[in-house]
Design an enzyme around this catalytic site. Sequence first.
Site, PDB file in Angstrom:
ATOM      1  N   GLY A  36      53.447  42.115  48.179  1.00 24.68           N
ATOM      2  CA  GLY A  36      53.448  40.791  47.534  1.00 24.68           C
ATOM      3  C   GLY A  36      54.882  40.305  47.298  1.00 24.68           C
ATOM      4  CG  HIS A  37      57.373  42.322  44.448  1.00 22.60           C
ATOM      5  ND1 HIS A  37      56.785  43.531  44.179  1.00 22.60           N
ATOM      6  CD2 HIS A  37      57.372  41.642  43.282  1.00 22.60           C
ATOM      7  CE1 HIS A  37      56.452  43.588  42.895  1.00 22.60           C
ATOM      8  NE2 HIS A  37      56.792  42.447  42.333  1.00 22.60           N
ATOM      9  CD  GLN A  61      57.991  40.070  31.517  1.00 19.08           C
ATOM     10  OE1 GLN A  61      59.051  39.524  31.794  1.00 19.08           O
ATOM     11  NE2 GLN A  61      56.968  40.087  32.347  1.00 19.08           N
ATOM     12  CG  ASP A 150      51.698  37.593  37.728  1.00 22.56           C
ATOM     13  OD1 ASP A 150      50.893  38.216  37.033  1.00 22.56           O
ATOM     14  OD2 ASP A 150      52.474  38.155  38.522  1.00 22.56           O
ATOM     15  CD  GLN A 153      55.356  35.388  35.783  1.00 21.83           C
ATOM     16  OE1 GLN A 153      55.479  36.203  34.897  1.00 21.83           O
ATOM     17  NE2 GLN A 153      55.539  35.718  37.048  1.00 21.83           N
ATOM     18  CB  SER A 186      54.110  47.095  39.893  1.00 25.30           C
ATOM     19  OG  SER A 186      54.858  46.193  40.679  1.00 25.30           O
TER      20      SER A 186
HETATM   21  O1  PAF Z   1      56.210  38.453  37.388  1.00 20.43           O
HETATM   22  C1  PAF Z   1      57.072  39.281  36.990  1.00 20.43           C
HETATM   23  O2  PAF Z   1      57.295  40.326  37.599  1.00 20.43           O
HETATM   24  C2  PAF Z   1      57.848  38.998  35.720  1.00 20.43           C
HETATM   25  O3  PAF Z   1      57.057  38.374  34.770  1.00 20.43           O
HETATM   26  C3  PAF Z   1      59.151  38.198  35.962  1.00 20.43           C
HETATM   27  C4  PAF Z   1      58.866  36.812  36.493  1.00 20.43           C
HETATM   28  C5  PAF Z   1      60.036  38.959  36.915  1.00 20.43           C
HETATM   29  C6  PAF Z   1      59.907  38.036  34.637  1.00 20.43           C
HETATM   30  O4  PAF Z   1      60.248  39.259  34.084  1.00 20.43           O
END
Ligand code: PAF
Length: 285
Positions: A36-37, A61, A150, A153, A186
Amino acid sequence: MEILKKITECKSIVDDIKKRGLTIGFVPTMGFLHEGHLSLIRKAKKECDRIFISIFVNPLQFGPGEDFKNYPRDMKRDISMAGNAGADYIFYPAAKEMYGQDFKTAVEVKELGDIMCGEYRPGHFSGVATVVLKFFNIVKPDRAYFGQKDYQQLVIIKRMVCDMNLDVKITGCPTVREKDGLALSSRNKYLSAGERKSAAVLFGCLTEAKDMIKKGEKDLEKIRKTIMTKLKKNRSVRKVDYFDFRDPGTLEHIKRVNKENRNILAAIAVRIGKTRLIDNMIIKV
Ligand code: PAF
């Protein structure tokens, strides 16, 4: 590829890149990279001249009792994966570098941060917005890339960028899934073999909801109740935080399909064993 641990180091490289008139693409991550990343990094590579990723498990967070300490980390593996996908720089600061001794500021995206996952993880989205704003001020990206997995987010970051007049274009990228539909995360690493099998239930519920809508069911509350009953009967699901239908732009509840809803967000958060998993699907009507 260079690894940058200091904010000043990162800012001076960014200034150099800007002076040369090159564009910067940015992928913020908490590391333990997966496909995904990598899809975000590859997308950035297609659209920008220089690619920064950040690897930072952001303490702000995580709530008390959450998995900050156990969050999976593997920097060696991340470096090679990020490099192969096309990253030029990894910003890898220590918590002290990011927050120093006396950090007092928090970014709060009102309302959007309090619903859905925000209801179960108070302060989470403020922690996300705060660190992302810091990253944007350090990396000064032209474009930044976030996964749609996400989804909340993504909506919150877009709202912050708009509200604070930030000069960065936010791109949401499709969720990457395993063969059985499980969204890559993850946190999937926490699942035992049995739990991993059961985790396909999230995608199963979203697909079932989509199929019911496609077949013409307009009463979303009825679909929601059907799915909730199914989830409650599933013995591997320890707790359902929510299964909801929402407007994909405003995240407001949608109770019925009508002419105004062209897209509906179905979103789910459940706990399988000790692991909290989320997923979502945009359903076109
Ligand atoms: O999606 C994530 O991995 C985290 O919330 C992020 C955007 C890197 C912020 O720490």
